[in-house]
Design a protein around this motif. Structure first.
Motif, PDB file in Angstrom:
ATOM      1  N   TYR A  58       0.698  -1.141  -0.068  1.00  0.00           N
ATOM      2  CA  TYR A  58       0.027  -0.058   0.097  1.00  0.00           C
ATOM      3  C   TYR A  58       0.878   1.133  -0.249  1.00  0.00           C
ATOM      4  N   ILE A  59       2.102   1.180   0.394  1.00  0.00           N
ATOM      5  CA  ILE A  59       2.984   2.148   0.345  1.00  0.00           C
ATOM      6  C   ILE A  59       3.263   2.552  -1.092  1.00  0.00           C
ATOM      7  N   LYS A  60       3.648   1.314  -1.744  1.00  0.00           N
ATOM      8  CA  LYS A  60       4.230   1.476  -3.551  1.00  0.00           C
ATOM      9  C   LYS A  60       3.210   1.638  -4.322  1.00  0.00           C
TER      10      LYS A  60
ATOM     11  N   SER B 180      15.599  -1.585   6.298  1.00  0.00           N
ATOM     12  CA  SER B 180      15.435  -0.430   5.403  1.00  0.00           C
ATOM     13  C   SER B 180      14.341  -0.708   4.362  1.00  0.00           C
ATOM     14  N   TYR B 181      13.672   0.422   4.163  1.00  0.00           N
ATOM     15  CA  TYR B 181      12.616   0.352   3.370  1.00  0.00           C
ATOM     16  C   TYR B 181      13.103   0.115   2.017  1.00  0.00           C
ATOM     17  N   ARG B 182      14.202   1.006   1.672  1.00  0.00           N
ATOM     18  CA  ARG B 182      14.711   0.929   0.073  1.00  0.00           C
ATOM     19  C   ARG B 182      16.264   0.677   0.436  1.00  0.00           C
ATOM     20  N   ASP B 183      16.759  -0.207  -0.484  1.00  0.00           N
ATOM     21  CA  ASP B 183      18.198  -0.889  -0.570  1.00  0.00           C
ATOM     22  C   ASP B 183      19.314   0.195  -0.232  1.00  0.00           C
ATOM     23  N   ASP B 184      18.993   1.666  -0.738  1.00  0.00           N
ATOM     24  CA  ASP B 184      20.061   2.467  -0.573  1.00  0.00           C
ATOM     25  C   ASP B 184      20.139   3.260   0.933  1.00  0.00           C
ATOM     26  N   ARG B 185      19.219   2.826   1.784  1.00  0.00           N
ATOM     27  CA  ARG B 185      19.196   3.609   3.033  1.00  0.00           C
ATOM     28  C   ARG B 185      18.616   2.767   4.203  1.00  0.00           C
ATOM     29  N   GLU B 186      19.562   2.565   5.175  1.00  0.00           N
ATOM     30  CA  GLU B 186      19.126   1.684   6.257  1.00  0.00           C
ATOM     31  C   GLU B 186      18.594   2.680   7.381  1.00  0.00           C
ATOM     32  N   VAL B 187      17.334   2.322   7.681  1.00  0.00           N
ATOM     33  CA  VAL B 187      16.652   3.028   8.838  1.00  0.00           C
ATOM     34  C   VAL B 187      16.829   2.641   9.922  1.00  0.00           C
ATOM     35  N   LEU B 188      16.873   1.548  10.231  1.00  0.00           N
ATOM     36  CA  LEU B 188      17.230   0.700  11.635  1.00  0.00           C
ATOM     37  C   LEU B 188      18.521   0.325  11.589  1.00  0.00           C
TER      38      LEU B 188
ATOM     39  N   GLY C  32      13.348  10.151  20.800  1.00  0.00           N
ATOM     40  CA  GLY C  32      14.516  10.615  19.951  1.00  0.00           C
ATOM     41  C   GLY C  32      13.853  11.499  19.096  1.00  0.00           C
ATOM     42  N   PRO C  33      14.849  12.045  18.226  1.00  0.00           N
ATOM     43  CA  PRO C  33      14.449  13.076  17.249  1.00  0.00           C
ATOM     44  C   PRO C  33      13.579  12.507  15.945  1.00  0.00           C
ATOM     45  N   SER C  34      12.890  13.588  15.442  1.00  0.00           N
ATOM     46  CA  SER C  34      11.860  13.197  14.454  1.00  0.00           C
ATOM     47  C   SER C  34      12.766  12.200  13.236  1.00  0.00           C
ATOM     48  N   GLY C  35      12.288  11.358  12.804  1.00  0.00           N
ATOM     49  CA  GLY C  35      12.999  10.531  11.617  1.00  0.00           C
ATOM     50  C   GLY C  35      14.100   9.593  12.177  1.00  0.00           C
ATOM     51  N   ALA C  36      13.998   9.159  13.708  1.00  0.00           N
ATOM     52  CA  ALA C  36      14.961   8.260  14.196  1.00  0.00           C
ATOM     53  C   ALA C  36      14.678   7.006  13.866  1.00  0.00           C
ATOM     54  N   GLY C  37      13.509   6.856  13.605  1.00  0.00           N
ATOM     55  CA  GLY C  37      12.934   5.245  13.319  1.00  0.00           C
ATOM     56  C   GLY C  37      12.186   4.718  14.327  1.00  0.00           C
ATOM     57  N   LYS C  38      11.530   5.423  15.141  1.00  0.00           N
ATOM     58  CA  LYS C  38      10.579   5.041  16.367  1.00  0.00           C
ATOM     59  C   LYS C  38       9.465   4.289  15.770  1.00  0.00           C
ATOM     60  N   SER C  39       8.676   5.156  14.834  1.00  0.00           N
ATOM     61  CA  SER C  39       7.379   4.409  14.424  1.00  0.00           C
ATOM     62  C   SER C  39       7.896   3.109  13.549  1.00  0.00           C
ATOM     63  N   THR C  40       9.083   3.260  12.807  1.00  0.00           N
ATOM     64  CA  THR C  40       9.325   2.026  11.828  1.00  0.00           C
ATOM     65  C   THR C  40       9.503   0.827  13.052  1.00  0.00           C
ATOM     66  N   LEU C  41      10.402   1.030  14.058  1.00  0.00           N
ATOM     67  CA  LEU C  41      10.417   0.016  15.133  1.00  0.00           C
ATOM     68  C   LEU C  41       9.056  -0.493  15.500  1.00  0.00           C
TER      69      LEU C  41
ATOM     70  N   PRO D  13      -2.537   4.225  17.424  1.00  0.00           N
ATOM     71  CA  PRO D  13      -1.586   4.812  16.853  1.00  0.00           C
ATOM     72  C   PRO D  13      -1.612   6.517  17.047  1.00  0.00           C
ATOM     73  N   GLN D  14      -0.374   7.159  16.305  1.00  0.00           N
ATOM     74  CA  GLN D  14      -0.611   8.642  16.444  1.00  0.00           C
ATOM     75  C   GLN D  14      -1.626   9.084  15.680  1.00  0.00           C
ATOM     76  N   GLU D  15      -2.131   8.732  14.783  1.00  0.00           N
ATOM     77  CA  GLU D  15      -3.422   9.337  14.049  1.00  0.00           C
ATOM     78  C   GLU D  15      -4.531   8.222  14.238  1.00  0.00           C
TER      79      GLU D  15
ATOM     80  N   ALA E 287       7.191   8.594  22.729  1.00  0.00           N
ATOM     81  CA  ALA E 287       6.663   9.578  23.504  1.00  0.00           C
ATOM     82  C   ALA E 287       7.349  10.903  22.899  1.00  0.00           C
ATOM     83  N   HIS E 288       6.556  12.069  22.686  1.00  0.00           N
ATOM     84  CA  HIS E 288       7.015  13.358  22.160  1.00  0.00           C
ATOM     85  C   HIS E 288       7.154  14.184  23.060  1.00  0.00           C
ATOM     86  N   ARG E 289       5.869  14.192  24.199  1.00  0.00           N
ATOM     87  CA  ARG E 289       5.804  14.910  25.314  1.00  0.00           C
ATOM     88  C   ARG E 289       6.695  14.246  26.440  1.00  0.00           C
TER      89      ARG E 289
HETATM   90  N1  ATP Z   1       7.435   4.140   3.945  1.00  0.00           N
HETATM   91  C1  ATP Z   1       8.623   4.568   3.806  1.00  0.00           C
HETATM   92  N2  ATP Z   1       9.428   4.478   2.728  1.00  0.00           N
HETATM   93  C2  ATP Z   1      10.424   5.041   2.886  1.00  0.00           C
HETATM   94  N3  ATP Z   1      11.188   5.641   3.928  1.00  0.00           N
HETATM   95  C3  ATP Z   1      10.568   5.569   4.984  1.00  0.00           C
HETATM   96  C4  ATP Z   1       8.975   5.197   5.107  1.00  0.00           C
HETATM   97  N4  ATP Z   1       8.563   5.523   6.298  1.00  0.00           N
HETATM   98  C5  ATP Z   1       9.416   6.153   6.830  1.00  0.00           C
HETATM   99  N5  ATP Z   1      10.781   6.191   6.103  1.00  0.00           N
HETATM  100  C6  ATP Z   1      11.957   6.854   6.377  1.00  0.00           C
HETATM  101  O1  ATP Z   1      12.408   6.237   7.691  1.00  0.00           O
HETATM  102  C7  ATP Z   1      13.094   6.961   8.578  1.00  0.00           C
HETATM  103  C8  ATP Z   1      12.548   6.951  10.197  1.00  0.00           C
HETATM  104  O2  ATP Z   1      11.093   6.996  10.103  1.00  0.00           O
HETATM  105  P1  ATP Z   1       9.996   6.981  11.096  1.00  0.00           P
HETATM  106  O3  ATP Z   1       8.772   7.232  10.845  1.00  0.00           O
HETATM  107  O4  ATP Z   1      10.281   5.532  11.995  1.00  0.00           O
HETATM  108  O5  ATP Z   1      10.653   8.027  12.267  1.00  0.00           O
HETATM  109  P2  ATP Z   1      10.086   8.458  13.610  1.00  0.00           P
HETATM  110  O6  ATP Z   1      11.209   8.230  14.680  1.00  0.00           O
HETATM  111  O7  ATP Z   1       8.935   7.692  13.821  1.00  0.00           O
HETATM  112  O8  ATP Z   1      10.103  10.008  13.803  1.00  0.00           O
HETATM  113  P3  ATP Z   1       8.830  10.755  14.321  1.00  0.00           P
HETATM  114  O9  ATP Z   1       9.248  11.360  15.489  1.00  0.00           O
HETATM  115  O10 ATP Z   1       8.809  12.164  13.256  1.00  0.00           O
HETATM  116  O11 ATP Z   1       7.424  10.363  14.062  1.00  0.00           O
HETATM  117  C9  ATP Z   1      12.629   8.211   8.173  1.00  0.00           C
HETATM  118  O12 ATP Z   1      13.924   8.976   7.724  1.00  0.00           O
HETATM  119  C10 ATP Z   1      11.935   8.236   7.012  1.00  0.00           C
HETATM  120  O13 ATP Z   1      12.081   9.039   5.982  1.00  0.00           O
END
Ligand code: ATP
Ligand code: MG
Length: 581
Positions: A107-109, A343-351, A368-377, A415-417, A527-529
């Motif tokens: 559904y992402i693709k 990693s979502y894509r081959d070129d970038r490791e997210v965790l 952790g800061p935005s984009g750290a990978g929390k939601s991914t985890l 979820p967040q939303e 947690a954001h707050r």
């Molecule tokens: N579907 C996706 N396809 C490719 N990259 C993604 C996808 N979802 C997230 N990312 C990338 O993975 C990284 C981690 O995203 P993630 O959503 O886990 O961050 P987060 O820690 O939850 O941030 P936030 O605090 O803003 O919610 C980000 O750099 C994001 O760009």
């Protein structure tokens, strides 16, 4: 060829009905072929023999044949059409079922509009061909073959004229049929683009309105439909000529036939009845020739559409399930995340190798800061994606190895939303447990601090929440999501804390509901707050896909690392806010 086979394999379960219908169709077509023969007799009886008794007799035969044709045509129409609807209904269900089994990454693709178009437009195209086409092909073949055999038997010279003209028709139909087919596919693809635009427009309508971009959206949509109009225009140009062209060739051939046959009658070589029978057979034979070409075009269209729909069915469920894999036993709640890489894509490791341990019944905060990978985890914890390496052990069992449903059933997520279904409040809470009693639902709502506002709604628990819950406030939606999670009664709980500012009262209500929800469960709170996680048993600080610190609130503050920095930053912000008020 593979697709043709696959398309028609959908008919296999209905073969008995289809064979019966085919038999009826053969009877109907047979009577249809006999009619001109009787008409020939009738004409000759009237014109040549002038015999009144035989006139009555033959009229009776013809009436009988017409009745037989009426009955069997109706029967085969009914059986074929009903089967067609059944096949397509089942096919829609199969495709939808497969869509349900596809991972989130699908559904992402793929864009929503395209998926919707597959299940509506493309399936409709398949509906057009799957039963009707073979039935028509059978009917027309019987008419063609039967007609040819009869005319050749009656008079080979006249039949030769009919058959000589046939290739002209076929070549004409094939050439233009191919063009039509290509254009149809083009139109279909371009229409799918406009469906996507429409779908995105509706789901983002608030953004559109707040930026006053209605005109831009209108232009986007009109561009998309105009593109399909350009292809449609080309198609119309060809198709307007196609039907009449075929008609012209067919009638031209009949004219030649009448001219030649008329001479033969005048010269006494054949009877008037024979000529009339010939002309009738010529139309019976010409019908299939034209329609074979049209059928070919339709088949191509259907195949084009089926290729796309089969594309969905062939998309593997990425988290492939081995039916032999064991069921996840009731979870006690120890979670070990071991060197998790994703990693979502081959070129970038997210965790980039996440490891930590959560003891049963404890609360772990992920910060952790935005984009750290929390939601991914959090997504990996729910097995929405498959990690490239590393594992998540639950009570010592690798979560990847157990049956997905048995695993997910024991994990809850707020979820967040919050996304709600458009129906009633009651249905939204009940989603967690379809057989829940009204009492259980109300208790869950009470624990989520939602009961009171629900009762204040016009229809109470029966209130319709509107598309995605639009008629409720963000805080109310979240409390319904909490009620839903409470009803699910998961052993492991994941909370993606809402960043949206709630007023103090609803924030307190939600906080209280969440604390009640977390009791006796292993919970993960993103947690954001940071103020809400003081009492977390363990805080995991993430940055750029790695764990940089772990420990309790006090320990981490002492370390003066990233957590200390984030925390003081938040504190400064809060101070500023309080000052400005
Ligand atoms: N579907 C996706 N396809 C490719 N990259 C993604 C996808 N979802 C997230 N990312 C990338 O993975 C990284 C981690 O995203 P993630 O959503 O886990 O961050 P987060 O820690 O939850 O941030 P936030 O605090 O803003 O919610 C980000 O750099 C994001 O760009
Ligand atoms: Mg996130």
């Amino acid at each position: 060829m593979k697709n043709v086979k696959r398309l028609f394999s959908l008919l296999l379960p209905h073969r008995t009905v289809l064979l019966t219908a085919s038999l009826f169709l053969l009877i109907a077509s047979g009577t249809n072929l006999m009619l001109p023969l009787l008409v020939k007799q009738l004409v000759d009886v009237v014109m040549v023999k002038k015999n009144l008794d035989m006139l009555n007799e033959y009229t009776g035969y013809i009436a009988l044949l017409l009745m037989i044709q009426l009955v069997f045509s109706s029967l085969n129409n009914y059986l074929f059409d009903r089967t067609e609807k059944r096949v397509v209904t089942d096919f829609r269900k199969t495709v939808f079922g497969h869509l349900q089994s596809l991972p989130i990454s699908y559904y992402i693709k793929n864009r929503t509009g395209e998926i919707v178009s597959r299940l509506t437009n493309d399936v409709a195209k398949i509906e057009n061909v799957v039963v009707d086409l073979p039935a028509t092909a059978l009917q027309q073949s019987v008419r063609l073959i039967g007609g040819v055999v009869i005319v050749v038997y009656m008079n080979w010279k006249l039949s030769f004229m009919i058959l000589a003209l046939a290739p002209v028709l076929v070549v004409f139909a094939k050439t233009f049929g191919k063009k039509l087919r290509l254009l149809s596919k083009e139109i279909q693809d371009k229409l799918a683009v406009s469906t996507t635009v429409l779908e995105e427009n509706i789901s983002c309508i608030q953004v559109v309105k707040s930026f006053v971009r209605e005109h831009l959206e209108y232009d986007r949509f009109s561009d998309a439909v105009e593109q399909s109009f350009i292809s449609a225009k080309k198609r119309v140009l060809i198709s307007s000529f196609f039907g009449p062209g075929i008609g012209f060739i067919a009638f031209g051939a009949s004219l030649v036939l009448i001219w030649y046959g008329g001479r033969e009658v005048i010269l006494g070589a054949i009877t008037p009845g024979e000529l009339i029978a010939f002309i009738l057979y010529a139309t019976i034979i010409a019908g299939p020739m034209g329609s074979f070409a049209r059928m070919f075009t339709r088949l191509q269209e259907g195949l084009g559409a089926s290729e796309k729909v089969f594309g969905i069915l062939d998309t593997p469920n990425e988290i492939l399930e081995d039916p032999e894999s064991p069921i996840m036993p009731p979870i006690k709640g120890k979670v070990e995340v071991c060197d998790l890489r994703f990693s979502y894509r081959d070129d970038r490791e997210v965790l980039k190798g996440i490891s930590f341990i959560a003891e049963p019944g404890t609360m772990t905060a992920l910060v952790g800061p935005s984009g750290a990978g929390k939601s991914t985890l959090a997504n990996l914890l729910q097995r929405f994606h498959k990690p490239q390496s590393g594992e998540i052990l639950i009570d010592g069992i690798d979560s990847q190895t157990v049956q997905l449903a048995s695993y997910r059933n024991q994990i809850g997520m707020v979820p967040q939303e919050t996304l709600l279904f458009g129906g009633k409040i009651d249905e939204n809470i009940r989603y967690a447990k379809p057989d829940a009693t009204q009492k259980e639902i109300e208790e869950a709502a009470k624990a989520a601090n939602a009961h009171e506002f629900i009762l204040a709604c016009p229809e109470g628990y029966q209130t319709i929440v509107g598309e995605k819950g639009i008629k409720l406030s963000a805080g109310q939606r979240q409390r319904i999501a909490i009620a839903r999670a409470i009803l699910k009664n998961p052993n492991i709980l994941i909370l993606d804390e809402a960043t949206s500012a709630l007023d103090n009262e609803s924030e307190a209500l939600i906080q209280e509901a969440l604390e009640r929800l977390m009791e006796n469960r292993t919970s993960f709170v993103i947690a954001h707050r940071l103020s809400t996680i003081h009492n977390a048993d363990n805080i995991v600080v993430m940055d750029d896909g790695k764990v940089v610190e772990t420990g309790s609130h006090a320990q981490l503050l002492e370390k003066k690392g990233l957590y200390h920095y984030l925390y003081t930053l938040k504190q400064l912000e809060t101070e500023k806010e309080t000052k400005s008020v």
